[in-house]
Design an enzyme around this catalytic site. Structure first.
Site, PDB file in Angstrom:
ATOM      1  N   GLU A   1      44.413  -8.590 115.253  1.00 31.57           N
ATOM      2  CA  GLU A   1      44.259  -7.631 116.271  1.00 31.57           C
ATOM      3  C   GLU A   1      45.163  -7.306 117.174  1.00 31.57           C
ATOM      4  O   GLU A   1      45.720  -6.322 117.491  1.00 31.57           O
ATOM      5  CB  GLU A   1      42.992  -7.963 117.381  1.00 31.57           C
TER       6      GLU A   1
ATOM      7  N   ASP B   1      41.940   0.103 122.834  1.00 30.85           N
ATOM      8  CA  ASP B   1      41.503  -1.234 122.810  1.00 30.85           C
ATOM      9  C   ASP B   1      42.588  -1.895 123.611  1.00 30.85           C
ATOM     10  O   ASP B   1      43.800  -1.552 123.573  1.00 30.85           O
ATOM     11  CB  ASP B   1      41.494  -1.867 121.297  1.00 30.85           C
TER      12      ASP B   1
END
Length: 148
Positions: free
Chosen positions: A54, A72
């Site tokens: 990520e 995000d």
């Protein structure tokens, strides 16, 4: 509107200044100390693998390229539509946290948030990188040599 943008940019750059890139083993030790080993039946290696894919363990990671226009934030790439509030869009703010707090080097609040996220019905499927790179795979390399 202009003043909100200035405040956001200031907080974003201030948070980036306090950013940290963890080593794989350093993050594994932190996550283990915070009780993530087998949290909701996910091994510690799953959490480390997810963070690797990520954010590359970077607390200041910011993804603005989501197809739905969401953003995000941080080492675990927490989404502003559901989990944190950033004043850019309406949010469910399920973690009850400002998104900017997810960009600093203190990841205790980030960990509290991901513990909340994994309790959701999507569980770790909430993280696309986990699904693509970690789910159902041999993850032993993510803890190898960490002396946990």
């Amino acid at each position: 509107m202009r003043s909100m943008l200035i405040v956001f940019l200031f907080s974003y750059f201030f948070a980036r200044y306090d950013a940290k890139v963890f080593s794989q083993c350093e993050l594994a030790k932190k996550l283990k100390a915070q009780g993530l080993d087998n949290f909701h039946s996910y091994s510690l290696a799953n959490w480390v693998c997810m963070a690797k894919h990520e954010s590359k363990f970077n607390t200041s990671a910011l993804n603005t390229k989501n197809s739905d226009g969401t953003i995000d934030y941080g080492i675990f790439q927490v989404n502003n539509k559901w989990w944190c509030k950033d004043n850019k869009r309406s949010s469910k703010n399920g973690c009850n946290i400002a998104c900017s707090k997810l960009l600093d080097d203190d990841i205790d609040d980030d960990i509290t948030c991901i513990k909340r996220i994994v309790k959701d019905p999507n569980k770790m499927n909430a993280w696309n990188a986990w699904v693509k790179h970690c789910k159902g795979k041999d993850l032993s390399k993510y803890l190898a040599g960490c002396k946990l």
